[in-house]
Design an enzyme around this catalytic site. Sequence first.
Site, PDB file in Angstrom:
ATOM      1  N   SER A  22       0.799  -1.227   0.000  1.00 21.52           N
ATOM      2  CA  SER A  22       0.000   0.000   0.000  1.00 21.52           C
ATOM      3  C   SER A  22       0.830   1.275   0.000  1.00 21.52           C
ATOM      4  O   SER A  22       0.309   2.339  -0.306  1.00 21.52           O
ATOM      5  CB  SER A  22      -0.951   0.013   1.196  1.00 21.52           C
ATOM      6  OG  SER A  22      -0.233   0.131   2.403  1.00 21.52           O
ATOM      7  N   HIS A  45       1.097   4.340   6.636  1.00 21.34           N
ATOM      8  CA  HIS A  45       0.491   5.208   5.631  1.00 21.34           C
ATOM      9  C   HIS A  45       0.916   6.654   5.843  1.00 21.34           C
ATOM     10  O   HIS A  45       1.460   7.004   6.884  1.00 21.34           O
ATOM     11  CB  HIS A  45      -1.032   5.098   5.654  1.00 21.34           C
ATOM     12  CG  HIS A  45      -1.535   3.849   4.982  1.00 21.34           C
ATOM     13  ND1 HIS A  45      -2.844   3.456   5.040  1.00 21.34           N
ATOM     14  CD2 HIS A  45      -0.908   2.898   4.247  1.00 21.34           C
ATOM     15  CE1 HIS A  45      -3.008   2.321   4.369  1.00 21.34           C
ATOM     16  NE2 HIS A  45      -1.828   1.965   3.892  1.00 21.34           N
ATOM     17  N   ASP A  54      -8.017   6.200   4.354  1.00 18.34           N
ATOM     18  CA  ASP A  54      -8.123   5.056   5.274  1.00 18.34           C
ATOM     19  C   ASP A  54      -9.384   5.037   6.123  1.00 18.34           C
ATOM     20  O   ASP A  54      -9.487   4.213   7.035  1.00 18.34           O
ATOM     21  CB  ASP A  54      -6.910   5.037   6.216  1.00 18.34           C
ATOM     22  CG  ASP A  54      -5.625   4.715   5.492  1.00 18.34           C
ATOM     23  OD1 ASP A  54      -5.692   4.278   4.333  1.00 18.34           O
ATOM     24  OD2 ASP A  54      -4.554   4.908   6.095  1.00 18.34           O
TER      25      ASP A  54
END
EC number: 3.4.21.89
Length: 166
Positions: free
Chosen positions: A44, A83, A108
């Site tokens: 990701s 992230h 998210d």
Amino acid sequence: MNIRQQLTQFLSLAYVFTSAFVIWKSLGIITNSHSPIVVVLSGSMEPAFQRGDILFLWNRDQEAKVGDIVVYEIQGRNIPIVHRVLREHHNSDKQLLLTKGDNNAVDDLGLYAKKQKYLNQKTDLVGSVKAYLPKLGYVTILITENVYFKYGMLGLMCISTLLTNE
């Protein structure tokens, strides 16, 4: 092999595990993070980080800025997520963050706990990424995903310790 040699080998193995534990806890205290080193488990964050990269974290109560790469844990789950901070704002004395993976199409919000719209910097963040080593954490992924590899590595460590004559 006599009892003295067996005891010496056992103590050597215990010393290795104890040393690793002390180093881990010391890093946790220095970085103010319960998990100062994490391994990237998914794609990701590509191209910034690849699966298997080792990340070194810092969490000395610093506020995260938009663009910072952070590691957080969702309430009720113990899997760290790496992230980038997409948005941040303050609500009274709390810093609230919205994150997104570089390789993901959406933010998210769907990953957060039910009724949670933002991450709380104080309670949800594990740390901010300060350094990384590429691909060195892939062994961790192999151990996690492959039961035979895990027990094989554990067996090799024990056998090598028992066969050492020192």
